[in-house]
Design an enzyme around this catalytic site. Sequence first.
Site, mmCIF file in Angstrom:
data_model
loop_
_atom_site.group_PDB
_atom_site.id
_atom_site.type_symbol
_atom_site.label_atom_id
_atom_site.label_comp_id
_atom_site.label_asym_id
_atom_site.label_seq_id
_atom_site.Cartn_x
_atom_site.Cartn_y
_atom_site.Cartn_z
ATOM 1 N N HIS A 18 19.567 32.277 229.129
ATOM 2 C CA HIS A 18 19.873 33.239 230.195
ATOM 3 C C HIS A 18 21.226 33.021 230.865
ATOM 4 C CE1 HIS A 18 18.834 36.341 233.176
ATOM 5 N NE2 HIS A 18 17.873 36.664 232.346
ATOM 6 N N ASP A 60 11.501 41.426 230.259
ATOM 7 C CA ASP A 60 12.522 40.396 230.045
ATOM 8 C C ASP A 60 12.087 39.034 230.589
ATOM 9 O OD1 ASP A 60 13.938 42.595 229.286
ATOM 10 O OD2 ASP A 60 15.632 42.258 230.635
ATOM 11 N N ASP A 61 12.756 38.002 230.098
ATOM 12 C CA ASP A 61 12.750 36.639 230.657
ATOM 13 C C ASP A 61 11.547 35.783 230.286
ATOM 14 O OD1 ASP A 61 15.019 37.604 231.812
ATOM 15 O OD2 ASP A 61 14.396 37.356 233.887
ATOM 16 N N HIS A 79 9.931 42.499 234.253
ATOM 17 C CA HIS A 79 10.026 41.088 233.879
ATOM 18 C C HIS A 79 8.625 40.499 233.786
ATOM 19 C CE1 HIS A 79 13.896 42.186 235.605
ATOM 20 N NE2 HIS A 79 14.419 41.258 234.835
ATOM 21 N N HIS A 102 16.994 37.938 224.183
ATOM 22 C CA HIS A 102 17.520 38.000 225.556
ATOM 23 C C HIS A 102 18.318 36.720 225.848
ATOM 24 C CE1 HIS A 102 17.918 39.561 229.534
ATOM 25 N NE2 HIS A 102 17.078 38.735 230.127
HETATM 26 ZN ZN ZN Z 1 16.853 38.474 232.174
#
Ligand code: ZN
Length: 390
Positions: free
Chosen positions: A253, A198-199, A340, A249
């Site tokens: 955020h 993620d991210d 991540h 995602h």
């Molecule tokens: Zn995230």
Amino acid sequence: MLIFAILYHCFNKIQYKTKIFADKYYSDTQFSKVNDITVESKILYGDYSVIAAHYPKFHIDSIDIIIKGLISGYIINFETHFKDIVLLDNNYKTELNIDYELSIGIKNIAYIKFTILENTSYYPQPHITIEELAFDLNTNKQLDINSDIFNTFTLETYSPLEIIESEYMPEPPLEEIEEIVTSRIIDPTKPMVALTFDDGPYTRTTMPILDTLKKHNSVATFFVLGNRVQNNKDLLRRMIEEGSEIGNHSYNHKQLTTLSPKELKFQIDKTQKSILDIVGSEPAMLRPTYGSYDNKLKETINMPLILWSIDPMDWKYRDANKIRDHVLSRVRDGDIILMHDIFTTTADAVEEIVPELINRGFQLVTVSELYEINGRSLQVGNIYRDLKQR
Ligand code: ZN
């Protein structure tokens, strides 16, 4: 007609200066002329608070120090006053979200508009602050947003020709991504797991993870942020070319469960479109930010929601050995593993996790493959944590 359009355009510009400057002079083609600008994202998780801050890095010290100072100021203030204050409504956490729009003008003036959102118990509604910065990229000096330079953006300083050229620069054709015939053979009778990240994407950390996957003829699923993809097109293309999957995602955020239907739509749709423009296909799944979801989100989102069954908390420990041991001591057939791709410690851990999983007989697949190969389809609005639903 054309002349009218130009005149109209210039009148508008005089009246609204900075706004028009931001709206009119941004284009990807111009943006890419300033090669080195990258998007920096700081995503900091706390038990009861969340911070996501995005800002441009020019790789010019005199400019970067000012931008970083502004961002750090907001983060420090937030951490001092709001971090880990438990809210009465347990459904969401105290939140700081900083995002920005960057425009590069014809005279090489960079204008940055930051939108700072604070969701805290101090304010009944999310609190929004706008901060503007401007830099002259010829001298690398900061400009006063309220005076001189912005008042000189008039008919005299821009010739209409320049405006036309810069605004109507044709988009470069979408590069065809060659369909790669994968040499991976997946045996449905053997155990498999899905690594998810993620991210990102983030060159420093996503690149070595892709290298590790490639080296071991494996793939993963990357849940990317919409506002990071434009500056990392090559990483996105590489993911698809090498058989990995891209998921949504959100755009920057935010906590999706706190958003109005309109904001939520923006977060999802803008990310879908940004990815589509680069790789030619849209994500088929969403990983909700902070893993938080509610019925409203499930009903609104036109995609399956992918959570996870193993969480080594890589954001907290930043320790490659700890991340590796956590994953390897728990992993079972059908797991979805959360990490991540923004931490070097995670990239280091992946370098050890991938060969060891293969060594133990696991096949590394994307989330879609995990379900498809096992004859299951992912349903819109449903939550998935692992194949076996343990
Ligand atoms: Zn995230």
